[in-house]
Design a protein around this motif. Structure first.
Motif, mmCIF file in Angstrom:
data_model
loop_
_atom_site.group_PDB
_atom_site.id
_atom_site.type_symbol
_atom_site.label_atom_id
_atom_site.label_comp_id
_atom_site.label_asym_id
_atom_site.label_seq_id
_atom_site.Cartn_x
_atom_site.Cartn_y
_atom_site.Cartn_z
ATOM 1 N N PHE A 139 27.060 58.872 -14.314
ATOM 2 C CA PHE A 139 25.869 58.611 -13.503
ATOM 3 C C PHE A 139 25.014 57.562 -14.210
ATOM 4 C CE2 PHE A 139 25.076 62.389 -16.154
ATOM 5 C CZ PHE A 139 23.996 61.961 -16.908
ATOM 6 N N ASN A 147 21.554 56.710 -15.679
ATOM 7 C CA ASN A 147 20.433 57.499 -16.188
ATOM 8 C C ASN A 147 19.122 56.759 -15.960
ATOM 9 O OD1 ASN A 147 18.694 59.182 -17.564
ATOM 10 N ND2 ASN A 147 20.043 59.454 -19.320
ATOM 11 N N ALA A 190 24.508 67.445 -15.110
ATOM 12 C CA ALA A 190 24.429 66.326 -14.164
ATOM 13 C C ALA A 190 25.789 65.659 -14.004
ATOM 14 C CB ALA A 190 23.388 65.320 -14.630
ATOM 15 N N THR A 211 27.940 65.446 -10.554
ATOM 16 C CA THR A 211 28.359 64.130 -10.070
ATOM 17 C C THR A 211 29.853 64.099 -9.779
ATOM 18 O OG1 THR A 211 26.599 63.064 -11.355
ATOM 19 C CG2 THR A 211 28.420 61.665 -10.628
ATOM 20 N N ASP A 254 17.456 69.579 -12.318
ATOM 21 C CA ASP A 254 17.917 68.207 -12.514
ATOM 22 C C ASP A 254 18.418 67.650 -11.188
ATOM 23 O OD1 ASP A 254 17.816 67.667 -15.542
ATOM 24 O OD2 ASP A 254 18.758 69.627 -15.427
ATOM 25 N N VAL A 281 20.356 64.553 -9.158
ATOM 26 C CA VAL A 281 21.242 63.384 -9.112
ATOM 27 C C VAL A 281 21.407 63.008 -7.653
ATOM 28 C CG1 VAL A 281 23.473 62.399 -9.773
ATOM 29 C CG2 VAL A 281 22.480 64.245 -11.144
ATOM 30 N N ASP A 295 24.654 58.545 -7.321
ATOM 31 C CA ASP A 295 24.942 58.872 -8.728
ATOM 32 C C ASP A 295 23.887 58.330 -9.685
ATOM 33 O OD1 ASP A 295 27.199 60.096 -7.742
ATOM 34 O OD2 ASP A 295 28.556 58.479 -8.296
ATOM 35 N N TYR A 321 20.711 59.558 -11.877
ATOM 36 C CA TYR A 321 20.023 60.735 -12.401
ATOM 37 C C TYR A 321 18.549 60.384 -12.585
ATOM 38 C CZ TYR A 321 18.337 64.329 -15.558
ATOM 39 O OH TYR A 321 17.596 65.340 -16.124
#
Length: 244
Positions: free
Chosen positions: A83, A85, A101, A105, A125, A127, A131, A133
């Motif tokens: 992902f 970030n 995460a 994903t 969290d 996402v 994709d 985060y």
């Protein structure tokens, strides 16, 4: 085979996987970790890789001493993840949150995902379906809430987790149970509703030590898996093999 190890704040959880097939899970304390890992490797001699995620202090022994043949990897924020970030302080983001995460994903492609980890702390969290985060939230878990009421007041007792008798507690103990349990349930449902209002095509994943207790009390339909972090560690390992 791969042995994945999650070193949490209170317990150490492990699982043995053969590709995507779960062979066994284990839970023990820090004092038991060295002997237990050795016994796991004796029982599963085909394990070649050990993947460790730790949010607590480092293990008190050199993992390499349990076997010279193991490929050992400690997950860190320097690894490549599946992902993008977008966290504004990526170096402070816990490895456990990054692994969750990553698992969301890889296992739920093309979805907006909210991962809720209900353990010592409750982490949220997010996402998105592309994709990315974005972060989330952190709040006290059930046991921290019980402990704080006792520690920071003069007379409230320290209680263990218990099903409240109702929304209105008719004693001090029942009032504590109602406040702690119903309070967290309302919090989680509230977070879910806010995320749903802002996002379509949504998947909610509930994991952690209190996932089973909480799942049947929440009004929202969720994917509950208390071992999702271990599963995510294995998925991350498979991703790492393919992309290194």
């Amino acid at each position: 085979m791969v042995l994945v190890v999650d070193v949490g704040n209170t317990r150490i959880k492990c699982a043995v996987y053969e590709l995507d097939i779960l062979k066994a899970t284990f839970v023990f304390t820090e004092n038991e970790v060295e002997n237990n890992l050795k016994n796991i490797l004796i029982s599963y001699p085909k394990v070649t890789d050990l993947i460790v995620s730790s949010v607590a202090k480092a293990l008190t022994f050199d993992l390499q001493t349990i076997s010279n043949d193991l490929n050992i990897h400690f997950v860190s924020n320097l690894d490549s993840f599946p992902f993008e970030n977008k966290y504004t302080t990526p170096k402070t983001l816990g490895v456990d949150r990054m692994i969750l995460a990553a698992g969301a994903t890889l296992l739920f492609p093309g979805k907006n995902r909210l991962i809720i980890d209900a353990g010592t702390c409750v982490t949220y969290d997010f996402v998105d379906e592309y994709d990315n985060y974005w972060g989330g939230a952190i709040s006290p878990g059930l046991r921290l809430r019980y402990a704080s009421l006792h520690q920071f007041t003069a007379k409230l007792p320290l209680l263990s987790l218990e099903e409240p008798s109702g929304i209105v507690g008719n004693s001090t103990n029942q009032s504590i149970h109602s406040g702690v349990v119903n309070g967290l349930i309302c919090e989680i449902d509230g977070f879910i509703e806010r995320f749903k209002q802002q996002n379509e095509n949504f998947t909610i994943i509930l994991t952690g030590g209190d996932a089973v207790f909480l799942a049947k009390r929440l009004k929202n339909t969720i994917f509950a898996n208390s071992n999702f972090l271990l599963e995510s560690l294995n998925q991350f390992f498979q991703y790492k093999i393919k992309n290194d």
